[in-house]
Design a protein around this motif. Structure first.
Motif, PDB file in Angstrom:
ATOM      1  N   UNK A   1      36.547  43.878  41.029  1.00  0.00           N
ATOM      2  CA  UNK A   1      36.696  42.959  40.611  1.00  0.00           C
ATOM      3  C   UNK A   1      36.602  44.135  39.170  1.00  0.00           C
ATOM      4  N   UNK A   2      35.790  45.599  39.755  1.00  0.00           N
ATOM      5  CA  UNK A   2      35.023  46.338  38.990  1.00  0.00           C
ATOM      6  C   UNK A   2      36.284  47.454  39.218  1.00  0.00           C
ATOM      7  N   UNK A   3      36.782  47.846  40.019  1.00  0.00           N
ATOM      8  CA  UNK A   3      37.612  48.991  40.174  1.00  0.00           C
ATOM      9  C   UNK A   3      39.576  48.585  40.548  1.00  0.00           C
ATOM     10  N   UNK A   4      39.304  47.144  40.541  1.00  0.00           N
ATOM     11  CA  UNK A   4      41.598  46.786  40.872  1.00  0.00           C
ATOM     12  C   UNK A   4      41.633  46.465  42.099  1.00  0.00           C
ATOM     13  N   UNK A   5      40.856  46.482  42.796  1.00  0.00           N
ATOM     14  CA  UNK A   5      41.256  47.202  44.207  1.00  0.00           C
ATOM     15  C   UNK A   5      40.853  46.335  45.155  1.00  0.00           C
TER      16      UNK A   5
END
Length: 108
Positions: free
Chosen positions: A77-81
């Motif tokens: 959710x935070x970094x997208x990966x």
């Protein structure tokens, strides 16, 4: 080792060590001799000892796995990966085979 594979390697290593410790505890306290497998009552109170010694090891490993999955979701959710790769699914056969081996030696 790439930074992307470090969390997966840690997960697999912790689960292999936990599964080995689980089998060691189970074998030492609760497995019955093969010639006694068909004798009624031969395992006595081994189930209670198993519940006190071996189950907490599996529970801690599964708690670690759930925490790892939550950490992966938050990181996604935070970094997208995803911080882990598909080898994380190796935890399932590790514990399935561990529980299978353990159940085969209980004489139930």
């Amino acid at each position: 080792m790439s930074p992307e594979s470090a969390p997966t390697t840690t997960l697999i290593a912790v689960n292999l060590a936990s599964a080995g410790f689980f089998i060691l505890l189970s074998a030492n306290c609760c497995w019955i001799e093969p010639e006694l497998a068909d004798v009624p009552g031969a395992n006595g109170g081994a189930a209670f000892i198993w519940a006190v010694q071996a189950i907490p090891v599996a529970a801690l490993a599964w708690l670690f796995d759930a925490s790892f999955a939550a950490w992966c979701c938050m990181r996604r959710l935070c970094r997208g990966r995803w911080p882990a790769n598909r080898w994380c699914w190796g935890v399932v056969p590790i514990w399935a085979s561990t529980l299978l081996v353990d159940n085969l030696h209980h004489g139930i």
